[in-house]
Design a protein around this motif. Sequence first.
Motif, mmCIF file in Angstrom:
data_model
loop_
_atom_site.group_PDB
_atom_site.id
_atom_site.type_symbol
_atom_site.label_atom_id
_atom_site.label_comp_id
_atom_site.label_asym_id
_atom_site.label_seq_id
_atom_site.Cartn_x
_atom_site.Cartn_y
_atom_site.Cartn_z
ATOM 1 N N ARG A 56 -7.865 -0.915 0.412
ATOM 2 C CA ARG A 56 -7.820 0.246 -0.486
ATOM 3 C C ARG A 56 -7.421 1.505 0.276
ATOM 4 O O ARG A 56 -6.654 2.331 -0.232
ATOM 5 N N GLN A 57 -7.918 1.643 1.492
ATOM 6 C CA GLN A 57 -7.546 2.796 2.301
ATOM 7 C C GLN A 57 -6.061 2.755 2.644
ATOM 8 O O GLN A 57 -5.363 3.776 2.605
ATOM 9 N N ALA A 58 -5.563 1.560 2.979
ATOM 10 C CA ALA A 58 -4.145 1.407 3.296
ATOM 11 C C ALA A 58 -3.273 1.770 2.101
ATOM 12 O O ALA A 58 -2.227 2.423 2.249
ATOM 13 N N VAL A 59 -3.679 1.342 0.906
ATOM 14 C CA VAL A 59 -2.924 1.668 -0.303
ATOM 15 C C VAL A 59 -2.891 3.177 -0.532
ATOM 16 O O VAL A 59 -1.842 3.751 -0.852
ATOM 17 N N ALA A 60 -4.027 3.843 -0.363
ATOM 18 C CA ALA A 60 -4.078 5.294 -0.561
ATOM 19 C C ALA A 60 -3.154 6.016 0.423
ATOM 20 O O ALA A 60 -2.418 6.940 0.051
ATOM 21 N N LEU A 61 -3.172 5.583 1.674
ATOM 22 C CA LEU A 61 -2.318 6.206 2.686
ATOM 23 C C LEU A 61 -0.834 5.939 2.414
ATOM 24 O O LEU A 61 0.016 6.825 2.565
ATOM 25 N N ALA A 62 -0.526 4.706 2.011
ATOM 26 C CA ALA A 62 0.869 4.357 1.730
ATOM 27 C C ALA A 62 1.398 5.131 0.523
ATOM 28 O O ALA A 62 2.573 5.519 0.489
ATOM 29 N N ARG A 63 0.563 5.377 -0.460
ATOM 30 C CA ARG A 63 0.978 6.186 -1.607
ATOM 31 C C ARG A 63 1.312 7.611 -1.167
ATOM 32 O O ARG A 63 2.311 8.192 -1.591
ATOM 33 N N GLU A 64 0.452 8.162 -0.321
ATOM 34 C CA GLU A 64 0.641 9.541 0.123
ATOM 35 C C GLU A 64 1.906 9.698 0.965
ATOM 36 O O GLU A 64 2.598 10.719 0.874
ATOM 37 N N GLN A 65 2.216 8.695 1.779
ATOM 38 C CA GLN A 65 3.267 8.841 2.785
ATOM 39 C C GLN A 65 4.477 7.943 2.543
ATOM 40 O O GLN A 65 5.314 7.769 3.440
ATOM 41 N N GLN A 66 4.554 7.352 1.338
ATOM 42 C CA GLN A 66 5.661 6.451 0.994
ATOM 43 C C GLN A 66 5.802 5.354 2.051
ATOM 44 O O GLN A 66 6.889 5.092 2.571
ATOM 45 N N GLY A 67 4.674 4.702 2.316
ATOM 46 C CA GLY A 67 4.636 3.700 3.363
ATOM 47 C C GLY A 67 4.579 2.284 2.840
ATOM 48 O O GLY A 67 4.738 2.009 1.637
ATOM 49 N N VAL A 68 4.351 1.371 3.777
ATOM 50 C CA VAL A 68 4.282 -0.070 3.511
ATOM 51 C C VAL A 68 2.889 -0.556 3.905
ATOM 52 O O VAL A 68 2.396 -0.225 4.985
ATOM 53 N N VAL A 69 2.260 -1.342 3.042
ATOM 54 C CA VAL A 69 0.967 -1.943 3.353
ATOM 55 C C VAL A 69 1.200 -3.308 3.979
ATOM 56 O O VAL A 69 1.933 -4.136 3.420
ATOM 57 N N VAL A 70 0.585 -3.544 5.132
ATOM 58 C CA VAL A 70 0.790 -4.788 5.878
ATOM 59 C C VAL A 70 -0.548 -5.514 6.022
ATOM 60 O O VAL A 70 -1.563 -4.899 6.367
ATOM 61 N N ALA A 71 -0.546 -6.828 5.776
ATOM 62 C CA ALA A 71 -1.727 -7.667 5.989
ATOM 63 C C ALA A 71 -1.502 -8.527 7.220
ATOM 64 O O ALA A 71 -0.544 -9.302 7.264
ATOM 65 N N ILE A 78 -4.564 -12.003 3.370
ATOM 66 C CA ILE A 78 -3.357 -11.629 2.631
ATOM 67 C C ILE A 78 -3.684 -11.459 1.149
ATOM 68 O O ILE A 78 -3.236 -10.515 0.504
ATOM 69 N N ASN A 79 -4.499 -12.358 0.598
ATOM 70 C CA ASN A 79 -4.902 -12.272 -0.804
ATOM 71 C C ASN A 79 -5.634 -10.968 -1.078
ATOM 72 O O ASN A 79 -5.346 -10.259 -2.050
ATOM 73 N N ALA A 80 -6.618 -10.629 -0.226
ATOM 74 C CA ALA A 80 -7.422 -9.426 -0.451
ATOM 75 C C ALA A 80 -6.575 -8.165 -0.417
ATOM 76 O O ALA A 80 -6.767 -7.245 -1.223
ATOM 77 N N VAL A 81 -5.631 -8.107 0.510
ATOM 78 C CA VAL A 81 -4.771 -6.923 0.612
ATOM 79 C C VAL A 81 -3.783 -6.886 -0.560
ATOM 80 O O VAL A 81 -3.554 -5.833 -1.165
#
Length: 313
Positions: A56-71, A78-81
């Motif tokens: 969830r933290q990774a998603v919030a950061l990726a939204r803010e910075q137009q990033g990519v979430v990596v598991a 991988i499922n949880a992310v």
Amino acid sequence: MTLPRSDGPLFIVINAGSGARHASEIQPKIAALLGAADRAHRFLPAHGGGVVAAARQAVALAREQQGVVVAAGGDGTINAVAQAVIGAGLPFAVLPQGTFNYFGRTHGIPQETEAAVRALLSAELRPVQAGLVNDRLFLVNASLGLYPTLLEDREAYKRQLGRSRPVALLAGLVTLLRERRQLDLCIELEGETVCLRTPTLFVGNNRLQLDQIGIAEAPALEAGRLVAIMLRPIRGLSMLGLLLRGALGRLGEAETVTSFCLRQLTVRTPRQRRIKVAADGEVFHLRSPLQFRVAPQPLLLMVPRPDQRVEPA
């Protein structure tokens, strides 16, 4: 559909417990490769249940910075992310670290960390299908009955003997010889309802896994469907016979095995309000009825370019 940017900073959820090597060994290697490529990144280490919060933290950061979430982990990580990412419409990438890694292997992602990182740096976005059981995502499979029990036994053996494929196979043999319970299910498919008894119901969303065990309906995944497998009530040595057929890629030929395609499947358990379910190697309880279906939106996966793709094996 318009795909988001895939060249932004990487927010890497890394599971300290996945695979044979510890995160303390893997993380510096990933960091060195990304640093050499001048790719912005941040690690979000997680232990056990902490994967969900880190995702969830990774998603919030990726939204803010137009990033990519990596598991970085096994199929469970991988499922949880992916569960956190899919509704956000963000790019999603995988650095496989688990035992079987069906999801990564299916999409040609290298299994060695260094090669996977290099492939990620030039990867392309591709929409891929996800499955749902109620509101829980699955990328490889979801099941009830025998398979969740097998997974729990496998984890117990791994804690004692280590995480490896031989240990997983040993645990599976013990479970098949010991397990006697049957499920009473009422299954609704395309307007028709059938009540039956079976040791397990398995719903697959992974072409590699289904092809390996010999299920003829595997190509239906490419047409936006899931594939279900059920067994007639059998025990002991007959179960071992099915295991052997699966190992030889001939499970679908067995008379005691039924397989079929679906877009949506409703399963009721008349004797149980809550039932144990496994999704991508993680076991939990859901309330009946269970609804298996294709997720309405795809996962936006970073896949290797053709010249860096590893053929599934």
